[in-house]
Design an enzyme around this catalytic site. Structure first.
Site, mmCIF file in Angstrom:
data_model
loop_
_atom_site.group_PDB
_atom_site.id
_atom_site.type_symbol
_atom_site.label_atom_id
_atom_site.label_comp_id
_atom_site.label_asym_id
_atom_site.label_seq_id
_atom_site.Cartn_x
_atom_site.Cartn_y
_atom_site.Cartn_z
ATOM 1 N N CYS A 1 9.525 -4.310 -0.822
ATOM 2 C CA CYS A 1 9.374 -5.129 -2.031
ATOM 3 C C CYS A 1 9.499 -4.267 -3.289
ATOM 4 O O CYS A 1 10.574 -3.776 -3.568
ATOM 5 C CB CYS A 1 8.053 -5.907 -1.970
ATOM 6 S SG CYS A 1 8.003 -7.277 -3.130
ATOM 7 N N HIS B 1 7.776 -8.667 3.469
ATOM 8 C CA HIS B 1 6.619 -7.784 3.681
ATOM 9 C C HIS B 1 6.225 -7.700 5.149
ATOM 10 O O HIS B 1 5.404 -8.479 5.612
ATOM 11 C CB HIS B 1 5.413 -8.337 2.919
ATOM 12 C CG HIS B 1 5.476 -8.147 1.444
ATOM 13 N ND1 HIS B 1 5.002 -7.008 0.826
ATOM 14 C CD2 HIS B 1 5.936 -8.944 0.459
ATOM 15 C CE1 HIS B 1 5.175 -7.114 -0.481
ATOM 16 N NE2 HIS B 1 5.749 -8.286 -0.738
ATOM 17 N N GLU C 1 4.264 -5.653 6.470
ATOM 18 C CA GLU C 1 2.837 -5.307 6.580
ATOM 19 C C GLU C 1 1.947 -6.546 6.462
ATOM 20 O O GLU C 1 0.767 -6.499 6.788
ATOM 21 C CB GLU C 1 2.466 -4.240 5.539
ATOM 22 C CG GLU C 1 2.143 -4.736 4.133
ATOM 23 C CD GLU C 1 3.356 -5.149 3.301
ATOM 24 O OE1 GLU C 1 4.467 -5.308 3.869
ATOM 25 O OE2 GLU C 1 3.194 -5.345 2.084
#
Ligand SMILES: Nc1ncnc2c1ncn2[C@@H]1O[C@H](COP(=O)(O)OP(=O)(O)O)[C@@H](O)[C@H]1O
Ligand SMILES: [Mg+2]
Lengths: 234, 770, 85, 85
Positions: free
Chosen positions: A86, A203, A205
């Protein structure tokens, strides 16, 4: 494996990245301050999401000049892995670690939602645990995610198999509607020439636990761990 | 030490006109003169005008607020601090508070809403809590107006940009469109933070000789008089005040957040408070009053952004992203060091003193001095005569069953579709897709459900939260409306699987000096208090926004309730949407003939009439206890309460809310065939929850033990079967897709049309024509 | 050293999609400004900076643009004016 | 009717916080451009529009700014140039 997570003023996915690698990979992780000059021996560097310097001027434009970025570039030049997520992707483009640029979403709005990605290449140390053509769900959350590059660059990325993830619909089709920001060719993530720097707007994560909506980011993290382990053993 | 306060050279003379301009009444002015024993200086007039404004002093609401319950064993901090705090589990606590930014948002929607988020974040992290979630409650006029679309787009973008940048997920909220808010949009923002109990810090100045430090952004001329501005009716005069608008800097806020939490942990500081409304003045005076100490502040030490600022301007500036800190003496450098690491400035601007005065100097010259803490404690309070508006009483008395149905209503599916496409009911995904709801990777349930759920890392526990309020109910019956606001919020939190624990609230009303408005305020507060007592959800704080009026009239009286609940286990998280075909649909609570004050009457007939549905907090309490018991027993696969649009809308929402995972349903409501059909399907009887289960017998038995009415009303079906209602001889059927479109495509259809509102989104700038 | 005010234009490179320009054009049309054919939205920067002379100020500003202010991949810049501040 | 290209400067009003300008100034300093005293970041718009003459084009552009392009609360605008396109 040791993970270094860079903290710029305005980073805000740094802790999420930390939990992803520590809680799910059992890796050791350290936060690296943007003013530092030392990666503390990190095997993997993560440029996390957020709003470094408020995204003022252009997303990633100011952060790229942080002192630590010199070390990150050197790390990448050594062929060591960098995962740029990002805002990290935006910084990596500004820093020249990856080609192209990320512009304002064509809808002119920030967009946060789970999107579908198709895995376009598994010949990278970030994606080996997926299978080619696999459709995964990973969230996006950004206002400036429209990937752009000149025609030659796009041709090279495509030709060299360096587009790793593409925005698709649930059935795996590349459509206009499935593209949350109007990125060229629905590009969601790319690697550099050497294949050791991955930049992606979604994302991974945040996709580490079905309770959060998806665990499809875990194979990405495991792929990196596998690759590092192989290197050590090699 | 005796000091003499003298006017600064060049200060205007203190005249009745100047006093009036500052919103100080003649009676209040007399109190000031009596307190000082002399004529105040201009600086002092400015200070009084800010601190005695409604926004800071609560002079029309304090006596009412005192009647609210504030205590429970789990309440660690009740009203009176920057935010309330309740204990959760294993030494963890949550801090939470709501705040309005109605007036600033009406003038500059993007910055007004953004700075509202900034302010509420600071209120929470100054308690030592890390903000983990944001919510917002919004009210606008009808979207047919381009000005309204501009306001709506700007407010949403402002909220999103600020929270997204700081990295706190925006996980919930509500948006209501009603003509009464046309000239006065409401923007209430709520923040929830997590802390360890021992890290709780209060904004109480203490310790003679301790330095007072200004931290964060520099002080500019922005927002001067915001506090008294927020306490006036919106008029052309306030349009002229436009340049006072403040600009938010979420990037600096993020740094301030990290630095403040580090400061609090460091032990170097005694107290910390946001410089919010009325800036330096209110933060310093309030901290001094809480500690019952004196303070002295030298405005020449305050870092400023512009040259030539007067003490008056420095004291009243509402520049954003600033904090006031009281540090331990001798730790100034340590404080500075922490701030420098975050690229922030800190300047010692004053000190806690033994002498009981609030003193402001400009170098050697004393420009303001008030005895003791009387500046805060002497503010008058007012109790106004209450009188119900005859027009509203008459509207309540009208019989909604007498309203002639439209010809199209012969098909209840037509009505259902109209309701699902009412912007108030329709999906707000257009809004919350613009909010990062997932950052911090703790959002277990994000926007789009009855309540959001955030996990507490390191435990199996979660915190559920929501904001609710229905101005139409309160307009038609403030007492009942106040009760419903609390009960509905509690029900929402319970539907998510959490035990409701405490509330914060925002009272958005008109001009309280009008007996009709004061009637609404007093009765709504009374209704809320009743419900809070029965539900054991004390009030730990809130905010009051009055004078939401313009020449066309006042807003609906709109208390918004921010409810926080606790889940002992994340296994109890319960979704809103249908989960599996074949599950039985069980209605908890009972249907009634009530139709008054409904969204149905507003949407289909343009009417705000009838009595709002009755609300019995004791019954709501039984319902919530029973529902939570059922959830803990693993009997509930999904739960959604009936609110706007009634039972039919609740069922349809459960079907289509997850567009990627739709289900149909078949229900038989013949048991209520004697009720008026419109009331059965679209009436908003309270105390109802639609659940699904795979073990209806066990669920019904459990409900019976709790004394809660419950009935199997049908079954979840595959999406391809569509929906079906049978009520005696009447039956109605529909495919899902038209209903899904009505629900999901309405707001994008209105907002994504390339209108000037689009441009507002594009640039955050205002079209000035309609 | 003199203080100069340098005005800088930064424009999206022609050929790169400018959704903001498109949105502005659409909004202008719907407000009745039908004669607008095309809109481009870029950035306008005003720097106050000290320099020995105007040419140096201009040259320094150009370096700032190359290094930071404009993105070489997507934007063009132009030093519009350099005036004593 | 002739086609004109109108260049418009939109600037944050003096006295109003410009966080973006502040951040850019800080970045320029740390890049070694120490002589920069102040930076303001605004928007630069280029409109192509048809009008009978340049004065009309300018006046129309000013109305566009008042009604839509500039935020009257926080920004100032200036029609920089009007030229045949
Ligand atoms: N509606 C309300 N109910 C209960 N307490 C309230 C209400 N409104 C305000 N309060 C309390 O009054 C105190 C002063 O609030 P306020 O002036 O809004 O703080 P701030 O300085 O953050 O604006 C706070 O502790 C707040 O919680
Ligand atoms: Mg406060």
């Amino acid at each position: 494996m040791k993970v270094g997570i860079i903290r710029f003023p305005g980073s805000n996915c740094d802790e999420d990245a930390y939990h992803a690698v520590v809680d799910h990979l059992g890796a050791q992780a350290v936060f690296l301050w943007h003013k530092d000059h030392d990666l503390q021996g990190a095997d993997l560097v993560i440029l996390p999401g957020g709003f470094s310097y408020g995204d003022y001027l252009r997303a990633g434009a100011i952060a790229r000049f942080s002192p630590i970025m010199r070390e990150v570039v050197a790390h990448a030049e050594r062929g060591a892995p960098v995962l740029a997520i990002c805002n990290g992707f935006q910084i990596a483009c500004e820093a020249g670690l990856l080609p192209g640029a990320l512009l304002r979403n064509a809808q002119l709005r920030f967009v946060c939602e789970q999107v579908h990605l198709r895995v376009e290449s598994i010949a990278t140390r970030f994606s080996a645990r997926y299978h080619i053509g696999q459709v995964i769900r990973i969230p996006v959350a950004h206002g400036d995610g429209r990937y752009t590059a000149d025609g030659d660059t796009i041709a090279r990325l495509e030709g060299e198999g360096r587009v790793v993830f593409r925005y698709v619909d649930a059935a795996g089709h590349v459509t206009h509607e499935a593209n949350p920001n109007a990125s060229l060719r629905n590009i969601a993530g790319i690697v550099n020439e050497r294949g050791n720097v991955l930049g992606m707007m979604p994302h991974p994560e945040r996709a580490t636990d079905v309770r959060l909506g998806s665990a499809d980011g875990l194979p990405l993290l495991h792929s990196i761990a596998d690759a590092l382990l192989t290197e050590v053993n090699a | 030490m005796t000091t003499t306060v003298q006017p600064r050279p060049g200060d205007p003379e203190i005249t009745p006109a100047l006093i009036k301009e500052h919103g100080i009444t003649p009676g209040e002015y007399e109190r000031v003169v009596a307190m000082l024993g002399r004529t105040p200086t201009l600086t002092e007039v400015g200070i009084v005008s800010a601190l005695w404004s409604e926004h800071c002093s609560y002079k029309h609401s304090r006596p009412l607020l005192r009647t609210l319950p504030t205590e429970a064993p789990w309440v660690l901090q009740g009203p009176g601090e920057n935010a309330g705090v309740i204990a959760v589990k294993d030494g963890l606590a949550v801090a939470f508070k709501i705040e309005s930014h109605n007036h600033p948002s009406a003038v500059e929607p993007y910055q007004g809403a953004a700075t509202g988020v900034g302010g509420i974040l600071r209120d929470v992290f100054t308690m030592g809590a890390r903000p983990v979630a944001l919510l917002n409650s919004l009210r606008f006029g009808p979207l047919s107006s381009s000005r309204v679309r501009y306001l709506f787009a700007g407010v949403v973008k402002g909220i999103g940009d600020y929270g997204n940048c700081v990295g706190v997920p925006t996980v919930g909220g509500e948006v209501v469109f009603d003509p009464s808010y046309e000239g006065n949009p409401l923007v209430n923002a709520m923040c929830v933070g997590v802390l360890r109990e021992e890290e709780l810090i209060r904004a109480v100045a203490e310790g003679v000789g301790n330095p007072i430090i200004a931290v964060g952004a520099r002080t500019g001329r922005d927002g001067i008089h915001g506090a008294s501005f927020a306490s006036e009716d919106l008029s052309e005069a306030s349009e002229a005040k436009r340049p006072r608008v403040q600009v938010g800097d979420p990037f600096t806020e993020k740094l301030l957040l990290e630095a403040s939490l580090e400061l609090i942990k460091s032990g170097h500081i005694v107290a910390i408070q946001d410089m919010g409304a009325a800036g330096l003045t209110s933060s310093s005076a309030e901290m001094a009053a809480r500690g019952d100490v004196g303070v002295t502040i030298d405005v020449t030490k305050v870092p400023v952004r512009e040259s030539g600022m007067t003490p008056y301007e420095i004291l009243l500036s509402e520049s954003q992203e600033r904090m006031l800190v009281v540090a331990h003496k001798g730790r100034e450098d340590a404080v500075r060091e922490i701030l420098e690491r975050w690229d922030l400035e800190a300047a010692v601007i004053g000190e806690v003193i033994a002498e009981p005065v609030y003193r402001v100097t400009e170098g050697d010259r004393v420009v303001a001095e008030f005895p003791g803490t009387r500046l805060v404690t002497d503010c008058p309070t007012y109790t106004i005569e209450k009188r119900e508006s005859t027009a509203l009483a008459a509207a309540r008395a009208l019989d909604p069953h007498g309203v002639t149905p439209l010809a199209e209503e012969a098909d209840p599916i037509w009505t259902l579709e109209r309701l699902l496409s009412s912007p108030t009911i329709a999906s707000k995904a257009w809004v919350w897709r613009q909010y990062d709801s997932m950052v911090r990777t703790s959002t277990i349930v994000g926007p789009g459900s009855d309540a959001a759920v955030i996990r507490l890392r390191g435990t199996d526990a979660g915190v559920a939260m929501c904001i609710d309020g229905n101005g139409r109910y309160v307009a038609l019956d403030p007492l009942v409306g106040g009760r419903i606001a609390v009960c509905e919020a509690a029900r929402n939190v319970a539907c998510a699987g959490a035990r409701p624990r405490a509330i914060t609230n925002n009272l958005n009303f008109g001009n309280p000096t009008k007996p009709e408005v004061y009637f609404q305020l007093a009765n709504a507060v009374a209704g809320m208090g009743e419900a809070c007592r029965v539900l054991e959800t004390p009030v730990t704080g809130g905010n009051v926004s009055l004078y939401n009026e313009n020449p066309q009239g006042a807003i609906h009286p709109t208390p918004t309730v921010g409810m926080v609940g606790v889940l002992d286990s994340l296994d109890h998280v319960t979704p809103t949407a249908f989960q599996r075909a074949g599950d039985q649909i069980v209605l908890l609570g009972d249907n009634t003939a009530e139709l008054g004050a409904s969204e149905y009457l507003q949407r289909i007939h343009g009417l705000t009439i009838g009595a709002p549905p009755s609300c019995d907090p004791a019954a709501e309490r039984r319902l919530i206890d029973a529902l939570l018991d059922a959830i803990a027993s693993g009997l509930v696969r999904s739960a959604h309460d009936c609110s706007d649009g009634g039972l039919a809308v609740a069922l349809a929402e459960k079907s289509v809310v997850r567009r990627d995972q739709p289900f149909g349903f078949a229900v038989d409501l013949t048991a209520w065939a004697d009720l008026p059909l419109r009331a059965l399907l679209f009436g908003e009887a309270q105390g109802r929850v639609v659940t699904t289960t795979s073990d209806a017998d066990a669920l019904l038995a459990l409900m019976q033990r709790h004394g809660v009415p419950a009935q199997v009303i049908g079954e979840v079906t595959d999406a391809s079967s569509g929906i079906e209602f049978v009520i005696g001889a009447v039956s109605a059927r529909s495919a899902l897709e038209p209903l899904a479109r009505a629900f999901h495509d309405t707001i994008p259809g209105i907002m994504d049309g390339g209108s000037p509102a689009e441009l507002a989104v594009a640039t955050s700038h205002a079209p000035t024509t309609d | 050293m003199t203080r100069y005010r340098v005005a800088i234009h930064i424009e999206p490179r022609r050929g790169i999609l400018d959704p903001q320009g498109k949105a502005v054009a659409g909004a202008l049309h719907s407000l009745g400004f039908g004669d607008v054919v095309d809109v481009r939205v870029g950035r306008y920067l005003v720097l106050d900076t000290d320099a020995p002379d105007a040419d140096t100020a201009r040259a320094t500003a150009a370096r700032m643009c190359e290094q930071l202010l404009a993105n070489p991949v997507t934007e063009d810049f132009h030093i519009a004016t350099v005036e004593p501040a």
